[in-house]
Design an enzyme around this catalytic site. Structure first.
Site, PDB file in Angstrom:
ATOM      1  N   HIS A 306       0.850  -1.181   0.000  1.00  0.00           N
ATOM      2  CA  HIS A 306       0.000   0.000   0.000  1.00  0.00           C
ATOM      3  C   HIS A 306       0.886   1.232   0.000  1.00  0.00           C
ATOM      4  CE1 HIS A 306      -3.096   2.855   1.278  1.00  0.00           C
ATOM      5  NE2 HIS A 306      -3.948   1.969   0.810  1.00  0.00           N
ATOM      6  N   ASP A 363      -7.977  -5.309   0.318  1.00  0.00           N
ATOM      7  CA  ASP A 363      -8.486  -6.106  -0.795  1.00  0.00           C
ATOM      8  C   ASP A 363      -8.145  -7.580  -0.705  1.00  0.00           C
ATOM      9  OD1 ASP A 363      -9.604  -3.951  -2.117  1.00  0.00           O
ATOM     10  OD2 ASP A 363      -7.656  -3.365  -2.887  1.00  0.00           O
TER      11      ASP A 363
END
Ligand code: ACO
Length: 428
Positions: A306, A363
């Site tokens: 991320h 996710d």
């Protein structure tokens, strides 16, 4: 905001730049006068060191793995709150009282229907259209249907547009799904919760009563909360940039949806589940880990890494727990979940992922849950867009109300040819 100074020397010019402090988080150097005083720009592709706005909505500490909405930790909101309450919190700044929540809930509920002519609009799409393509088109088209909430200088119209967008998104998303499977659209049922209504419009059929499963409703509501807002990510920045020119809210949210579709952003949960399916069985994990580490292979472990979190994404923790609960309660045994859990463990021990601080993001597990509930992978990003609409409209409202707001206009480091004379076609 306490002001300190940052000193900067550029050639023979010495400059003092104000340093601004937020409530928490890193200070920012205010470079608004830099170009005027030095003639130089800053260079920061991808905005890795640049704050593009002031915001009081969401705070992330990527090193600690903390996510706060209006100060409240995401895990507390996911465990104890509801999506409607979080939407109110994001839009209005404080948790609602019981009466305020009831009023908000009833306002949203009464905006869930779509203009009837929009159903015809859907029929213009091919049946095999990706639902995100339909979302971009239909949400953009809302500005052609709701003229009475496009005056962005009127705070009341802004709020009506925000409520409309939050309320209609489940209907639009469910219709995108129904269209793709060739089933009739279902009108909203205002006796159901926001999330229950969405599930019924998606999975119900006119021929039978649909009973909302409380386990699925609860999991879905949590997923919506986990996706509600996330600071100045790519799609939110897109919404703000589009809105900075004075574009109407429906057009701005359509721009956000388009940005969210990309596999590096909202499309990642679809990509993560596809990857888990491709891996298929735990024994194939090492092969994929090796590919992710290979510099010459473009493959990346989807659902890992991320831009901001250099620790476990706090949303991924809640998501993993929810995945356990949903699969347990629905009695679903999906080998993909075993692959996910084992892949996570192997990657978390691997030096490559440890040294680059690559952890599972939101996710990684969401696809497993959504698939167990019955959504096809093409709907995953749609659900993300549905939930993120609350954050987008809250951020958009905050921007429009900010007296310092200007049209977004980044500068560039030009590397093309310097001025040269045009050569007529016959002489080239
Ligand atoms: N698998 C393997 N290696 C990775 C991964 C990954 N998932 N993510 C990053 N890396 C490596 C990069 O190759 C790079 O290595 P290098 O320094 O040797 O060149 C290093 O880690 C840093 O990566 P960057 O791409 O520079 O980091 P950035 O902050 O730009 O990217 C991103 C963040 C796009 C999310 C990236 O981690 C990624 O592509 N992940 C997979 C897609 C994904 O899951 N996206 C969802 C994001 S969350 C969301 O949108 C809700």
């Amino acid at each position: 905001m306490a002001e300190a100074q940052a000193k900067m020397a550029l050639g023979d010019k010495n400059l003092e730049l104000p340093v601004l402090s937020g409530t928490v988080g890193p200070d920012v150097i205010d470079i608004r006068k830099l170009y005027g005083q030095t003639g130089a720009f800053t260079y920061d592709p991808g905005f890795t060191s640049t704050a593009s706005c002031e915001s009081g909505l969401t705070y992330i500490d990527g090193d600690q793995g903390i996510l706060l909405h209006r100060g409240y930790p995401i895990d507390q909101l996911a465990e104890q709150s509801s999506f409607m309450e979080v939407a109110y919190l994001l839009l209005n700044g404080e948790l609602p009282t019981k009466a305020e929540l009831e009023k908000f809930d009833s306002t949203i509920t009464r905006h869930t229907m779509l203009h009837e002519q929009l159903a015809t609009f859907y029929r213009g799409f091919r049946r095999d259209a990706h639902p995100m393509a339909i979302m971009c088109g239909v949400v953009g088209a809302l500005s052609a249907f709701y003229h009475d909430s496009t005056d962005i200088t009127d705070p009341h119209q802004r709020m009506v547009a925000s409520h409309r967008l939050i309320a209609k998104m489940p209907t639009i998303a469910a219709m995108a799904y129904k269209y793709s499977v060739g089933q009739p659209f279902l009108y909203p049922d205002n006796s159901l919760s926001y999330t229950g209504n969405f599930l019924r419009m998606t999975f119900g059929v006119p021929a039978e009563d649909y009973v909302v499963d409380p386990v699925v409703e609860d999991a879905m509501d949590k997923i919506f909360i986990l996706h509600a807002d996330h600071e100045q990510n790519a799609s939110t920045s897109t919404v703000r940039l589009a809105g900075s020119s004075g574009a109407n809210p429906f057009a701005c949210i359509a721009a956000g949806i388009a940005c969210l579709w990309g596999p590096a952003h909202g499309g990642a949960n679809e990509a993560a589940l596809n990857m888990l399916r491709e891996i298929g069985t735990p024994d194939r994990i090492p092969e994929y880990i090796a590919r992710a580490k290979n510099k010459d292979d473009p493959f990346r472990l989807m659902g890992f890494g991320h831009r901001v979190y250099k620790n476990y994404d706090p949303r991924a923790k809640v998501m993993q727990k929810t995945a356990n609960e949903v699969l347990d309660k629905l009695g679903v045994t999906d080998p993909i979940f075993d692959v996910a859990r084992e892949l996570e463990q192997i990657a978390l021990r691997d030096d490559y992922f440890v040294s680059k601080k690559l952890y599972p993001n939101v996710d990684f597990y969401s696809g497993v849950i959504l698939s167990a509930i019955g959504f096809p992978t093409t709907m995953f990003t749609v659900l993300f867009a549905l939930a993120r609409t609350t954050g987008w409209v809250a951020q958009w409202n905050e921007m429009i109300s900010d007296p310092d707001q200007k049209i977004g206009r980044p500068r560039q480091l030009y590397t093309g040819p310097a001025q040269r004379d045009y050569v007529p076609l016959g002489k080239r």
